[in-house]
Design an enzyme around this catalytic site. Structure first.
Site: not given
Length: 552
Positions: A212-214, A271-272, A209-210, A357, A388, A159
């Site tokens: 909404f608790t992350t 997510g990814r 947040s899928k 992941e 470099h 996200s």
């Protein structure tokens, strides 16, 4: 009994023998003047507006090895597994889910997918279109009637990494009167710095947040809301300054966000792989609907190529197979992604998550332990900065590091000789890695200093370091979409060969569980409770040291 493990496939053993025979890139090119033509492939979109050249001639590959790698893919049933993904089968077997990020960019429904939610992809895209047009045009205003000037995307993992990478890559196409900020880290510094020059009256927050608790995202979102209400006061004003990318309507509305400003996605979007979905709202705000959909279309063109091209011509599959050749047979632990374009400065970071992941797994799809290496460590940096920093190790170190060099033929910013200098390095580095410099050449160059043995030896380049070179015509939304999808499918190909589930991420869970257990100890500030909590002596000692030395 049939084994699901890749190293039990007949061709695996044959490849082990071929590896033991060694390979000399210098001799391979000397013996085959047509080597470049033999081991390069071109991709062109059906509308001819995206072109890509993939040169894998500077790899430890000849006709025999190439044929064996293709056979390995066939024995591992890569094509059948790919077809199962495109058919919507639940190939994510641990979570019993389809893997359908491909549906997010299939705007004309060519793939005829029937998974629940696919029919909502286009309506949700139009929802994003209406909202982003309103913000970009100034029609959408903050609670005091001022136009939005700052957009803060609050998310973590896919996200955050996807939106950041694409925003940087397509910054040339962005609306420059919008200040785009991306906050992911739970470290409060990230939010504080993002809001340093922001005005609550002209700031829009995107909470991604899928569930909404992350914890990282919701903690940051709460801090953002507190900052906003510090000036706005009235909670009803939240509706003008916060939107959500989620599936949890109850939690979203309780937070104060209008349900009409909740943009949804589906459990078959990992997510990814989510930048193509509503998670890409910040991207669409920056570059606009037309450019965003062009990116989707470019990815779809690569999807079609991956789905239809035979293995021998399939660029993502070939990328994956060549990677397996080094990862599993040449003991290469890492793989470097080196884009020679500053706009692509976050590309390697993004695919660090995308690859590691996905394929950082040690259990096969049937639950058995794998007996071979799976995902490599992915890293890299935009050229020529990396030259470099770490190219010394790639050229003369003791580790074999296969590299992908990526560059656009046309620059978006023609300034003097800059692009020719940049591209001369892009061409020179793979050549130097492949062919090196002999001691005889060094001695001829040094002249009077030839008696300094240490100097002579230190200037020798052994060469025989493998690379891929990838050229795109120019960085456009559509070509970037194709490039991202190419790497997604490369990763999937490798997972198919290794017979692992590339589409779950159970490895991220344990640390989160332990963090939730430790957090109350930090808040209690009681060393005795730490002793009683059952942690190992190291973790207990570290927590107690922290508590004893922090300043409340």
């Amino acid at each position: 009994m049939h084994s699901s493990l890749a190293n039990h496939l007949p061709t695996w053993k044959e490849l082990e023998k071929l590896k033991d025979a060694g390979f000399d890139l210098k001799a391979a090119f000397k013996n085959d003047p047509n080597r470049f033509e033999t081991y390069s492939r071109k991709f062109t979109s059906r509308d001819k507006d995206v072109s890509l050249l993939f040169d894998f001639s500077k790899n430890f590959v000849d006709d025999n090895i190439f044929g064996k790698l293709v056979n390995l893919a066939r024995e591992a049933k890569v094509e059948e597994k790919r077809d199962a993904m495109f058919a919507g089968e639940h190939i994510n077997n641990t979570e019993d889910r389809a893997v359908l990020h491909i549906a997010l960019r299939d705007r004309k429904r060519e793939f005829k997918l029937n998974e629940p939610g696919v029919e909502d992809v286009i309506p949700e895209l139009e929802h994003m279109h209406r909202f982003t047009d309103a913000v970009r045009s100034g029609e959408w205003k903050g609670y005091t009637g001022k136009k939005i000037r700052t957009i803060v995307n609050v998310g973590i993992g896919g996200s955050d990494l996807g939106p950041v990478m694409v925003y940087e890559a397509l910054k040339y196409y962005s609306q420059r009167d919008l200040d785009m900020q991306f906050v992911s880290n739970i470290d409060g510094t990230h939010m504080v710095e993002a809001l340093h020059n922001a005005d609550p009256e002209t700031t829009l927050f995107i909470i991604a947040s899928k569930t909404f608790t992350t914890i990282e995202t919701i903690t940051n979102a709460t801090t953002a809301r507190d900052w906003f209400l510090g000036k706005a006061k009235d909670k009803s004003h939240i509706a003008k300054h916060f939107v959500a990318l989620s599936t949890n309507e109850k939690a979203v509305t309780e937070f104060g966000i209008d349900k009409e400003q909740m943009f949804k996605f589906w459990d078959w979007v990992g997510g990814r792989y989510s930048l193509w979905s509503a998670i890409g709202l910040s991207i669409m705000l920056a570059i606009g609907y037309e450019n965003f959909t062009a990116m989707l279309d470019g990815a779809h063109e690569m999807d079609v190529h991956f789905r239809t091209a035979k293995i021998e011509e399939n660029i993502p599959m070939l990328l994956g197979l060549v990677g397996i050749w080094y990862n599993d047979f040449h003991n290469a632990q890492t793989h470097a992604i080196l884009p020679y374009d500053q706009y692509m400065c976050k590309f390697a970071d993004y695919f660090q998550q995308g690859d590691m992941e996905s394929n950082g797994k040690s259990v096969a799809k049937d639950g058995s332990q794998v007996e071979y290496q799976t995902g490599p460590i992915i890293w890299g940096q935009a050229g020529t900065n990396g030259q470099h920093a770490f190219y010394q190790l790639i050229h003369q170190g003791t580790k074999l590091i296969p590299c992908d060099f990526i560059a656009p033929i046309e620059t978006l910013n023609p300034v003097g000789d800059h692009h020719d200098i940049l591209l001369s390095n892009f061409f020179a580095q793979p050549e130097a890695l492949a062919f090196g410099k002999t001691e005889e050449e060094v001695r001829a160059e040094l002249g009077n200093n030839v008696s300094n043995v240490a100097l002579v030896k230190s200037k020798v380049f052994k060469g025989n370091r493998p690379t891929n070179s990838i050229l795109i015509q120019r960085i456009t939304p559509k070509s970037l979409g194709s490039l991202i999808a190419m790497y997604e499918h490369k990763i999937a190909t490798q997972g198919f060969v290794w017979n692992i589930n590339s589409f779950d991420q159970m490895g991220v869970e344990l640390g989160k569980v332990l963090a939730r257990k430790i957090q109350p100890l930090l808040q209690s500030n009681d060393p005795k409770k730490v002793e009683e909590d059952g942690h190992d002596s190291s973790t207990t000692g570290l927590i107690k040291y922290y508590l004893a030395n922090r300043k409340q």
